[in-house]
Design a protein around this motif. Sequence first.
Motif, short mmCIF file in Angstrom:
data_model
loop_
_atom_site.label_atom_id
_atom_site.label_comp_id
_atom_site.label_asym_id
_atom_site.label_seq_id
_atom_site.Cartn_x
_atom_site.Cartn_y
_atom_site.Cartn_z
N ARG A 11 24.59 -27.01 30.65
CA ARG A 11 24.70 -25.92 29.68
C ARG A 11 25.71 -24.88 30.15
O ARG A 11 26.53 -24.39 29.36
N ALA A 12 25.69 -24.56 31.44
CA ALA A 12 26.65 -23.59 31.97
C ALA A 12 28.08 -24.10 31.83
O ALA A 12 28.99 -23.35 31.47
N VAL A 13 28.30 -25.39 32.12
CA VAL A 13 29.63 -25.98 31.98
C VAL A 13 30.07 -25.95 30.52
O VAL A 13 31.21 -25.59 30.20
N ALA A 14 29.16 -26.34 29.61
CA ALA A 14 29.49 -26.37 28.19
C ALA A 14 29.82 -24.98 27.67
O ALA A 14 30.77 -24.80 26.89
N GLU A 15 29.05 -23.98 28.07
CA GLU A 15 29.31 -22.61 27.61
C GLU A 15 30.67 -22.12 28.08
O GLU A 15 31.45 -21.56 27.29
N ALA A 16 30.97 -22.32 29.35
CA ALA A 16 32.25 -21.84 29.89
C ALA A 16 33.43 -22.57 29.25
O ALA A 16 34.44 -21.95 28.88
N ALA A 17 33.30 -23.89 29.09
CA ALA A 17 34.39 -24.67 28.52
C ALA A 17 34.61 -24.33 27.05
O ALA A 17 35.75 -24.21 26.59
N ILE A 56 38.21 -28.66 27.57
CA ILE A 56 36.78 -29.01 27.62
C ILE A 56 36.56 -30.29 28.41
O ILE A 56 35.67 -30.36 29.28
N LEU A 57 37.36 -31.31 28.13
CA LEU A 57 37.16 -32.59 28.83
C LEU A 57 37.40 -32.45 30.32
O LEU A 57 36.67 -33.05 31.13
N ASP A 58 38.38 -31.67 30.72
CA ASP A 58 38.63 -31.48 32.15
C ASP A 58 37.43 -30.82 32.82
O ASP A 58 37.06 -31.18 33.95
N ALA A 59 36.81 -29.86 32.14
CA ALA A 59 35.65 -29.17 32.70
C ALA A 59 34.46 -30.11 32.83
O ALA A 59 33.76 -30.10 33.86
N ILE A 60 34.23 -30.93 31.81
CA ILE A 60 33.10 -31.87 31.87
C ILE A 60 33.33 -32.90 32.97
O ILE A 60 32.43 -33.19 33.77
N ARG A 113 20.33 -40.34 23.49
CA ARG A 113 20.60 -40.11 22.06
C ARG A 113 19.83 -38.93 21.48
O ARG A 113 19.82 -38.74 20.26
N GLU A 114 19.24 -38.10 22.31
CA GLU A 114 18.59 -36.89 21.84
C GLU A 114 19.37 -35.68 22.37
O GLU A 114 19.62 -35.59 23.58
N PRO A 115 19.77 -34.74 21.50
CA PRO A 115 20.48 -33.56 21.99
C PRO A 115 19.60 -32.70 22.88
O PRO A 115 18.49 -32.34 22.49
N VAL A 116 20.10 -32.39 24.08
CA VAL A 116 19.34 -31.54 25.00
C VAL A 116 20.06 -30.22 25.26
O VAL A 116 19.42 -29.24 25.67
N VAL A 117 21.36 -30.17 25.02
CA VAL A 117 22.13 -28.93 25.13
C VAL A 117 23.08 -28.85 23.94
O VAL A 117 23.75 -29.84 23.62
N GLY A 118 23.11 -27.71 23.30
CA GLY A 118 24.06 -27.48 22.21
C GLY A 118 24.74 -26.14 22.38
O GLY A 118 24.07 -25.12 22.62
N VAL A 119 26.06 -26.13 22.28
CA VAL A 119 26.84 -24.89 22.41
C VAL A 119 27.85 -24.83 21.26
O VAL A 119 28.57 -25.80 21.01
N VAL A 120 27.87 -23.70 20.58
CA VAL A 120 28.88 -23.44 19.55
C VAL A 120 29.49 -22.09 19.85
O VAL A 120 28.78 -21.08 19.99
N TYR A 121 30.81 -22.05 19.95
CA TYR A 121 31.52 -20.80 20.17
C TYR A 121 32.34 -20.47 18.94
O TYR A 121 33.17 -21.27 18.49
N GLU A 122 32.08 -19.31 18.36
CA GLU A 122 32.82 -18.85 17.17
C GLU A 122 33.98 -17.98 17.65
O GLU A 122 33.80 -16.84 18.09
N SER A 123 35.17 -18.53 17.55
CA SER A 123 36.33 -17.96 18.23
C SER A 123 36.65 -16.54 17.80
O SER A 123 36.87 -15.66 18.65
N MET A 124 36.71 -16.29 16.51
CA MET A 124 37.21 -15.00 16.03
C MET A 124 36.22 -13.86 16.25
O MET A 124 36.61 -12.69 16.30
#
Length: 271
Positions: A11-17, A56-60, A113-124
Amino acid sequence: MNQEERIAAARAVAEAAARDAGRYAKQRFLSEYTVQEKDEFGDLVTDVDVHAERIILDAIRASFPDDAIRSEETGWSGVEGDWLWLVDPLDGTNNFAIGLPAFGVAVTLLYRREPVVGVVYESMTDRLYSATAGQGASCNGVPLAAPAIDPEKPLRKRTVGWIQGHQVQKEPGAMRLKAMLDETCKRTLRLWAPALLWTMLARGQLDGVVLYDSEGDDLYAGLLIAREAGAAVLRFDGTPFAGMEEHPYLIAGRGDAAAQLIELANRARGE
């Protein structure tokens, strides 16, 4: 590390990326960029999509090199197994390309196949939505809970979001249901940035979301956030949605909105 620690680290990686990629897209917004059509329906890809995806891919890969990844532009990579990342580096590319400031980033981690972490960043707006399965959702660190609504509130006073897959186009069944939503609800919003519609449901700015055959890398992050904020996510037949489906037909809502929308969908199909 154990599974709980792994999910927290992911989750921390996904949020930062997601934040880094989204801020890059904001910097490039309304500047010069290359635009190409990438399918027969005229969907677009820009060099901003490609660079944001690389961030994002580099971070993951730096933290989870053995995980499988399915990403909007590059497709599948990594080793197939229990863990799968889904990445949409620029959700709302068509908005971005025409200068409409409604776009973001969606990153999901699934376990079997079950989502365990979800991150959405709204850029503007610099809003970072994040959720872990079973632990709730937040926006910029503040817990999210879809507010309760009047169960007697009719559809004519409700605002709902509409999401359809690229391949649906003008399919008669989809157009019939969309027309009934337009006629019945206060407003039907099609944003061209599906992940952002799910976040609007999570924070109570939509009463429901109707998704018609739209499986993709932008789906599961927002869906998890909305569900963890308290929204029901159901198939058209009223059964709870879980896992992944190749052709999902979903209705999500707060309070009684989901049941009302399922009834409408059944009427649209003549049931």
